[in-house]
Scaffold this motif. Sequence first.
Motif, PDB file in Angstrom:
ATOM      1  N   UNK A   1     -20.078  12.489  -5.164  1.00 30.45           N
ATOM      2  CA  UNK A   1     -19.369  12.581  -3.687  1.00 30.45           C
ATOM      3  C   UNK A   1     -20.232  11.463  -2.865  1.00 30.45           C
ATOM      4  N   UNK A   2     -21.682  11.516  -3.163  1.00 32.52           N
ATOM      5  CA  UNK A   2     -22.245  10.536  -2.585  1.00 32.52           C
ATOM      6  C   UNK A   2     -22.127   9.171  -2.441  1.00 32.52           C
ATOM      7  N   UNK A   3     -21.520   8.603  -3.703  1.00 31.23           N
ATOM      8  CA  UNK A   3     -20.777   7.468  -3.871  1.00 31.23           C
ATOM      9  C   UNK A   3     -19.668   7.180  -3.237  1.00 31.23           C
ATOM     10  N   UNK A   4     -18.771   8.208  -3.461  1.00 30.49           N
ATOM     11  CA  UNK A   4     -17.412   8.293  -2.693  1.00 30.49           C
ATOM     12  C   UNK A   4     -17.742   8.099  -1.202  1.00 30.49           C
ATOM     13  N   UNK A   5     -18.511   8.849  -0.487  1.00 31.32           N
ATOM     14  CA  UNK A   5     -18.612   8.962   0.784  1.00 31.32           C
ATOM     15  C   UNK A   5     -19.011   7.356   1.320  1.00 31.32           C
ATOM     16  N   UNK A   6     -19.874   6.750   0.418  1.00 36.20           N
ATOM     17  CA  UNK A   6     -20.486   5.587   0.839  1.00 36.20           C
ATOM     18  C   UNK A   6     -19.132   4.432   0.629  1.00 36.20           C
ATOM     19  N   UNK A   7     -18.470   4.644  -0.187  1.00 30.63           N
ATOM     20  CA  UNK A   7     -17.164   3.670  -0.431  1.00 30.63           C
ATOM     21  C   UNK A   7     -16.238   3.981   0.729  1.00 30.63           C
ATOM     22  N   UNK A   8     -15.855   5.247   0.884  1.00 33.27           N
ATOM     23  CA  UNK A   8     -15.046   5.497   2.108  1.00 33.27           C
ATOM     24  C   UNK A   8     -15.745   5.099   3.307  1.00 33.27           C
ATOM     25  N   UNK A   9     -16.704   5.285   3.677  1.00 32.73           N
ATOM     26  CA  UNK A   9     -17.316   4.707   5.053  1.00 32.73           C
ATOM     27  C   UNK A   9     -17.293   3.138   5.203  1.00 32.73           C
ATOM     28  N   UNK A  10     -17.624   2.638   3.845  1.00 31.55           N
ATOM     29  CA  UNK A  10     -17.544   0.938   4.008  1.00 31.55           C
ATOM     30  C   UNK A  10     -16.139   0.559   4.091  1.00 31.55           C
ATOM     31  N   UNK A  11     -15.195   1.179   3.375  1.00 34.97           N
ATOM     32  CA  UNK A  11     -13.761   0.723   3.846  1.00 34.97           C
ATOM     33  C   UNK A  11     -13.340   0.910   5.075  1.00 34.97           C
ATOM     34  N   UNK A  12     -13.353   2.172   5.541  1.00 34.58           N
ATOM     35  CA  UNK A  12     -13.332   2.751   7.076  1.00 34.58           C
ATOM     36  C   UNK A  12     -13.959   1.670   8.057  1.00 34.58           C
ATOM     37  N   UNK A  13     -15.111   1.440   7.875  1.00 42.13           N
ATOM     38  CA  UNK A  13     -15.904   0.319   8.853  1.00 42.13           C
ATOM     39  C   UNK A  13     -15.867  -0.893   8.668  1.00 42.13           C
TER      40      UNK A  13
ATOM     41  N   UNK B   1     -17.223  -2.590   6.164  1.00 42.42           N
ATOM     42  CA  UNK B   1     -18.632  -3.132   5.630  1.00 42.42           C
ATOM     43  C   UNK B   1     -18.475  -3.761   4.408  1.00 42.42           C
ATOM     44  N   UNK B   2     -19.352  -4.632   4.218  1.00 42.56           N
ATOM     45  CA  UNK B   2     -18.899  -5.545   2.967  1.00 42.56           C
ATOM     46  C   UNK B   2     -19.349  -4.839   1.636  1.00 42.56           C
ATOM     47  N   UNK B   3     -19.482  -3.610   1.600  1.00 44.03           N
ATOM     48  CA  UNK B   3     -19.741  -2.885   0.132  1.00 44.03           C
ATOM     49  C   UNK B   3     -18.696  -2.439  -0.417  1.00 44.03           C
ATOM     50  N   UNK B   4     -17.352  -2.366   0.185  1.00 43.47           N
ATOM     51  CA  UNK B   4     -16.190  -2.117  -0.665  1.00 43.47           C
ATOM     52  C   UNK B   4     -15.251  -2.791   0.137  1.00 43.47           C
ATOM     53  N   UNK B   5     -14.251  -3.226  -0.927  1.00 45.43           N
ATOM     54  CA  UNK B   5     -12.939  -4.183  -0.507  1.00 45.43           C
ATOM     55  C   UNK B   5     -11.891  -3.940  -1.472  1.00 45.43           C
ATOM     56  N   UNK B   6     -10.656  -4.688  -1.101  1.00 45.33           N
ATOM     57  CA  UNK B   6      -9.747  -4.885  -2.011  1.00 45.33           C
ATOM     58  C   UNK B   6      -9.346  -6.099  -2.307  1.00 45.33           C
ATOM     59  N   UNK B   7      -9.051  -6.534  -3.380  1.00 43.30           N
ATOM     60  CA  UNK B   7      -8.875  -7.860  -4.158  1.00 43.30           C
ATOM     61  C   UNK B   7      -7.317  -7.937  -4.307  1.00 43.30           C
ATOM     62  N   UNK B   8      -6.790  -8.554  -3.512  1.00 43.15           N
ATOM     63  CA  UNK B   8      -5.334  -8.903  -3.724  1.00 43.15           C
ATOM     64  C   UNK B   8      -5.317 -10.642  -3.700  1.00 43.15           C
ATOM     65  N   UNK B   9      -5.332 -11.158  -4.668  1.00 41.32           N
ATOM     66  CA  UNK B   9      -5.376 -12.795  -4.848  1.00 41.32           C
ATOM     67  C   UNK B   9      -4.520 -13.446  -4.043  1.00 41.32           C
ATOM     68  N   UNK B  10      -3.300 -13.062  -3.836  1.00 40.87           N
ATOM     69  CA  UNK B  10      -2.414 -13.874  -3.062  1.00 40.87           C
ATOM     70  C   UNK B  10      -2.544 -13.479  -1.763  1.00 40.87           C
ATOM     71  N   UNK B  11      -3.174 -12.418  -1.193  1.00 37.15           N
ATOM     72  CA  UNK B  11      -3.341 -12.042   0.169  1.00 37.15           C
ATOM     73  C   UNK B  11      -4.821 -12.266   0.779  1.00 37.15           C
ATOM     74  N   UNK B  12      -5.708 -12.408  -0.033  1.00 40.57           N
ATOM     75  CA  UNK B  12      -7.062 -12.603   0.149  1.00 40.57           C
ATOM     76  C   UNK B  12      -7.480 -13.918   0.166  1.00 40.57           C
ATOM     77  N   UNK B  13      -8.256 -14.189   1.294  1.00 33.58           N
ATOM     78  CA  UNK B  13      -8.889 -15.493   1.388  1.00 33.58           C
ATOM     79  C   UNK B  13     -10.294 -15.396   0.452  1.00 33.58           C
ATOM     80  N   UNK B  14      -9.862 -16.208  -0.692  1.00 31.58           N
ATOM     81  CA  UNK B  14     -10.841 -16.288  -1.928  1.00 31.58           C
ATOM     82  C   UNK B  14     -12.102 -16.698  -1.301  1.00 31.58           C
ATOM     83  N   UNK B  15     -12.192 -17.795  -0.537  1.00 33.56           N
ATOM     84  CA  UNK B  15     -13.373 -18.277   0.019  1.00 33.56           C
ATOM     85  C   UNK B  15     -14.189 -17.046   0.912  1.00 33.56           C
ATOM     86  N   UNK B  16     -13.569 -16.274   1.395  1.00 34.25           N
ATOM     87  CA  UNK B  16     -14.181 -15.217   2.202  1.00 34.25           C
ATOM     88  C   UNK B  16     -14.741 -14.281   1.259  1.00 34.25           C
ATOM     89  N   UNK B  17     -14.074 -13.897   0.240  1.00 31.68           N
ATOM     90  CA  UNK B  17     -14.581 -13.061  -0.987  1.00 31.68           C
ATOM     91  C   UNK B  17     -15.721 -13.768  -1.512  1.00 31.68           C
TER      92      UNK B  17
END
Length: 130
Positions: A88-100, A102-118
């Motif tokens: 639960x502690x890790x899930x909360x951290x991931x959820x907060x990072x996605x919501x806010x 934060x650079x600790x969680x993200x989605x990788x969509x190769x055709x939609x993501x700026x690879x340089x930014x990643x």
Amino acid sequence: AGRCRNLRFIILISYVSLLEDRGRAMRSILRLTRSFSKDFSKEKKSFMFIFTHTNEIQGIPDSIEGAKASVRGEIVRIMNGKPDEETLEVLKFIELSLRKNYPFANVFLPLRLDVQELVEKVHKKITPVD
């Protein structure tokens, strides 16, 4: 790992693992993640969670923000399933990072993501901070 001054973990998680077995595969991944850290609450900024293959699930928006919202929804669903405290502690951290965004969680969509930014985000995470 115990001798390293700085250590960064980049964890790639297939979105499908969130959906399988009511999140059981995801909870297993997170327990493994916890095994790398003696105290996740103190060391959580050493982790970056990147979710992949969201475009393979029908009904998931084909955009970074839409995919992040879908992943976040699944994270919340797993959190509501009464996981153990460590998971639960890790899930909360991931959820907060996605919501806010934060650079600790993200989605990788190769055709939609700026690879340089990643690459810059990953580089920032692996660059030692003095």
